[in-house]
Design a protein around this motif. Structure first.
Motif, mmCIF file in Angstrom:
data_model
loop_
_atom_site.group_PDB
_atom_site.id
_atom_site.type_symbol
_atom_site.label_atom_id
_atom_site.label_comp_id
_atom_site.label_asym_id
_atom_site.label_seq_id
_atom_site.Cartn_x
_atom_site.Cartn_y
_atom_site.Cartn_z
ATOM 1 N N ARG A 336 -0.095 3.303 11.140
ATOM 2 C CA ARG A 336 -0.647 2.035 11.606
ATOM 3 C C ARG A 336 0.238 0.841 11.236
ATOM 4 O O ARG A 336 -0.206 -0.306 11.252
ATOM 5 C CB ARG A 336 -2.069 1.877 11.055
ATOM 6 C CG ARG A 336 -2.984 2.906 11.726
ATOM 7 C CD ARG A 336 -4.285 3.055 11.031
ATOM 8 N NE ARG A 336 -5.030 1.808 10.990
ATOM 9 C CZ ARG A 336 -6.113 1.628 10.237
ATOM 10 N NH1 ARG A 336 -6.548 2.598 9.474
ATOM 11 N NH2 ARG A 336 -6.747 0.480 10.255
ATOM 12 N N LYS A 337 1.463 1.168 10.867
ATOM 13 C CA LYS A 337 2.492 0.139 10.613
ATOM 14 C C LYS A 337 2.133 -0.840 9.514
ATOM 15 O O LYS A 337 2.297 -2.058 9.660
ATOM 16 C CB LYS A 337 2.806 -0.630 11.915
ATOM 17 C CG LYS A 337 3.282 0.274 13.045
ATOM 18 C CD LYS A 337 3.966 -0.545 14.109
ATOM 19 C CE LYS A 337 4.558 0.317 15.205
ATOM 20 N NZ LYS A 337 3.669 0.476 16.364
ATOM 21 N N PHE A 338 1.598 -0.306 8.410
ATOM 22 C CA PHE A 338 1.381 -1.169 7.255
ATOM 23 C C PHE A 338 2.502 -0.929 6.270
ATOM 24 O O PHE A 338 3.039 0.175 6.175
ATOM 25 C CB PHE A 338 0.057 -0.839 6.563
ATOM 26 C CG PHE A 338 -1.144 -1.309 7.328
ATOM 27 C CD1 PHE A 338 -1.361 -2.669 7.541
ATOM 28 C CD2 PHE A 338 -2.065 -0.399 7.847
ATOM 29 C CE1 PHE A 338 -2.464 -3.098 8.256
ATOM 30 C CE2 PHE A 338 -3.162 -0.828 8.552
ATOM 31 C CZ PHE A 338 -3.368 -2.189 8.767
ATOM 32 N N GLU A 375 -1.520 -5.468 11.951
ATOM 33 C CA GLU A 375 -0.352 -4.589 11.815
ATOM 34 C C GLU A 375 0.767 -5.304 11.082
ATOM 35 O O GLU A 375 0.866 -6.525 11.123
ATOM 36 C CB GLU A 375 0.159 -4.189 13.222
ATOM 37 C CG GLU A 375 -0.540 -2.956 13.736
ATOM 38 C CD GLU A 375 0.042 -2.507 15.063
ATOM 39 O OE1 GLU A 375 1.102 -3.042 15.465
ATOM 40 O OE2 GLU A 375 -0.573 -1.633 15.694
ATOM 41 N N ASN A 376 1.640 -4.504 10.437
ATOM 42 C CA ASN A 376 2.794 -5.019 9.700
ATOM 43 C C ASN A 376 2.421 -5.804 8.454
ATOM 44 O O ASN A 376 3.273 -6.448 7.848
ATOM 45 C CB ASN A 376 3.680 -5.907 10.585
ATOM 46 C CG ASN A 376 4.242 -5.115 11.746
ATOM 47 O OD1 ASN A 376 4.672 -3.974 11.563
ATOM 48 N ND2 ASN A 376 4.179 -5.692 12.935
#
Lengths: 463, 221
Positions: A336-338, A375-376
């Motif tokens: 999940r792009k963490f 996200e990110n």
């Protein structure tokens, strides 16, 4: 509580009865002694009178012989009394002049000087007797001859008198004891009446009536009633919070269930496969939500239950636990792009507690961050030792929680956004309650540069 | 028929709406008490489905305020808290019925039909006038026990008029009872549907009279 709770009445009566009886025995002993003394004094005087009357009549004949002209009146005085028998003897130089020669003498009576007398008890013909010995000297022209007069009577009358006095005293004392017990019994009954009324009023109450007791009670019981009232108030508060919790829990569980039922019903009516699929997916989502909710509720119940059993704590390394738990999220965070990171000082931070519960708490914090951050986002799990405290925190740079709402967020069923259908409103409450269980607390602050959220669990470190 | 669904759990609100739209009802959804009050006072709803647990103003308060303002739209309460107090409170405040979560959609539908019927003083599920019979449950129309097919809009118009037989119904009211928040129905469209309906009802001894400046009245001839 013992199998047979002591009755206040019986106890009071017993406490009263024992000393009263003891006292009565002492009084009766005293009565007995003084009655005996009095009877002796009275009867001895009569005995002496008749002895003196006999002594008067002792004469010495011209040839120096002693003669007694026994005055029967003197003995009459004695025999008038009841059924007592009277005996006498007159001795001179320890030889019997007249009377009963086997009437017992005593050492004292044999060595009496003229004019002296002595009284003593003896047994004669199988019966107790009281004897008086009077020494005298009868004088003729040429000489004086000493003699001793003995008069004895059986002691029946004396004993009767003593017994009578003893009985009448015993009767009066007995009546007094009975009266005292009766008064105490009635008094206690009367004094306990307010308690009986209180008991009746409490007995008639419905089980959920936890209002405080407002009856008039004796001052001695007021503190007890006060304590009961305090207990009732605490009970009512606990019951109220339990009710609120059950109400909230039922609401939280029934709503997703409604969604499941409604969506499945729609799916079964739907002819369009695409629409049908959509409805089923909605139902699945709601099922997952209620599953998560049930898990959280069970976890909360476990924390509640553990609250009473702090003894089962074990020592473990918090760094180890945090590293392990964070690693479990590595895959999903990448997907999940963490940017999920772990920071810990070298060495271990040992704490005493329930490993599984602290792991759940940390899991909740990481899940929260991953649910609410875009996200990110950067999510950091940190463990350190701060003096005697072990600190476990999860910091993110997501949307955070406004400062004025941070406090209430760790209450059960409070959600930041009421429309947030996925949150159970239990996550932070569980974390806080786990922290409290370990003697610590949960603190919510802003993250770095006051962006995002930092959730910090502080619990005592093991020394 | 137009129903307002007040429910903050979106997927539940959507499921309910979808079910009601299945019988051609117009449905509006709002997720909080404030919006519910505004909508209920602005549009002529035939029924309101009101969840009690709402963010902000809760359901009971919405209900109390609506009744205070004189709104007599029938209200069906949805509650997750199955306590006697809450049900009694709701009914005392003027709710017409209540349903405890989780519920069956079919039961919700039946209860909605029932409170709408009751609000018009009807007890029977079949509305009759002249020689026409309108089945509110399976939504079919018969003339002399022979089923006839009616397009959706005409069916809705007929239902609205049947409930108010002998009373004047304005064109706006008819238009609004068939549209949702984002829809619009012009009065000329209503006139068109009315004229079509008139022709179909002629053999059933029913007439729709226009009262100039006021609206329409359904009468038996």
């Amino acid at each position: 509580m013992s199998a047979h709770p002591a009755s206040l009445k019986r106890r009071l009566v017993l406490w009263l009865l024992a000393p009263l009886i003891g006292l009565s025995v002492l009084i009766l002993a005293h009565v007995y002694l003084s009655a005996q003394e009095m009877a002796d004094r009275v009867y001895d005087r009569v005995l002496r009178g008749s002895g003196l009357a006999i002594a008067e009549r002792v004469v010495v004949t011209d040839d120096g012989q002693i003669e007694v002209d026994l005055p029967y009146v003197a003995l009459e005085m004695l025999t008038s009394a009841a059924q007592d028998r009277v005996y006498y003897r007159v001795d001179s130089d320890e030889t019997l002049i007249t009377g009963y020669d086997d009437l017992p003498t005593s050492d004292a009576s044999r060595s009496l000087a003229p004019g002296q007398s002595t009284v003593y008890d003896a047994t004669y013909r199988g019966a107790p007797i009281r004897v008086i010995a009077l020494a005298g000297a009868s004088t003729s022209v040429q000489r004086s001859v000493p003699f001793t007069v003995y008069v004895a009577e059986t002691t029946q009358s004396r004993r009767n008198l003593v017994l009578q006095m003893l009985l009448s005293s015993a009767g009066r004392l007995g009546a007094t004891i009975v009266a005292a017990l009766l008064i105490v019994w009635l008094g206690v009954n009367w004094g306990l009446r307010p308690l009986a009324r209180l008991e009746g009023a409490l007995g008639r109450r419905s089980p959920d009536d936890l209002r405080s007791i407002r009856h008039d009670v004796p001052r001695e019981v007021q503190r007890l009633v006060g304590a009961i009232n305090e207990l009732m108030a605490r009970l009512a508060a606990a019951l109220e919070s339990q009710k609120r919790f059950t109400g909230n829990a039922s609401h939280q569980l029934r709503t997703p269930l409604s969604v499941v039922k409604a969506q499945l019903e729609l799916a079964s009516r739907e002819k369009n496969p695409k629409q049908m699929r959509k409805a089923i997916e909605e139902a699945q989502r709601a099922t997952r939500h209620s599953e998560r909710l049930v898990e959280q509720l069970l976890l909360l119940a476990r924390v509640d239950a553990e609250g009473g059993a702090a003894g089962s704590f074990e020592a473990f390394d918090l760094v180890d636990l945090a590293r392990e738990t964070t690693s479990d999220f590595a895959a999903s965070s990448l997907k999940r792009k963490f940017d999920l990171g772990f920071e810990a000082e070298d060495g271990s931070v040992t704490v005493l507690g329930r490993r599984a519960l602290l792991a759940e708490a940390l899991k909740n914090l990481i899940e929260n961050a991953m649910t609410y951050c875009p996200e990110n986002s950067r999510i950091t799990v940190r463990v350190r030792k701060d003096g005697h405290e072990a600190v476990l925190e999860v910091e993110d740079n997501g949307p955070g929680i406004p400062a004025d709402r941070r406090e209430e967020m760790s209450e059960r069923f409070v959600r930041l956004n009421e429309h947030d259908a996925d949150g159970s409103g239990l996550g932070l409450a569980i974390v806080r309650e786990v922290a409290v269980l370990h003697g610590g607390d949960l603190l919510l602050t802003g993250g770095k540069r006051n962006k995002g959220l930092c959730a910090r669990i502080t619990i005592p470190a093991d020394r | 028929m137009r129903v307002l669904v007040v429910e903050d759990t979106k997927s539940l609100a959507e499921a309910i709406s979808q079910a009601l739209r299945g019988w051609d009802y117009a449905v509006d959804m709002v997720g909080n008490g404030e919006d519910a009050e505004v909508a209920a006072l602005a549009f002529p709803y035939d029924a309101i489905i009101l969840d009690l647990n709402l963010p902000g103003m809760d359901g009971l308060e919405v209900l109390a305020r609506l009744r205070e303002r004189g709104s007599d739209i029938p209200v069906l309460i949805l509650t997750a808290r199955d306590t006697l107090d809450e049900r009694v409170n709701g009914l005392d405040l003027g709710a017409d019925d209540y349903l405890t979560k989780p519920f069956e959609i079919t039961e919700l539908e039946a209860r909605i039909r029932a409170i709408i019927r009751r609000s018009h003083g009807r007890k029977h599920a079949i509305l009759r006038a002249g020689r026409i019979a309108f089945h509110t449950v399976h939504r079919s129309v018969e003339i002399d026990e022979r089923a006839i097919n009616l397009p959706r809009r005409e069916m809705l118009l007929l239902e609205a008029l049947l409930y108010r037989t002998g009373k004047i119904v304005s064109k706006d009211q008819l238009a609004e009872s068939m549209t949702e928040f984002d829809g619009e129905l012009s009065s000329s469209a209503i006139e068109l549907y009315i004229s079509r309906l008139r022709k179909r009802l002629a053999p059933a001894d029913l007439a729709i009279r226009a009262v100039r400046g006021l609206g329409y009245v359904l009468e038996e001839t």
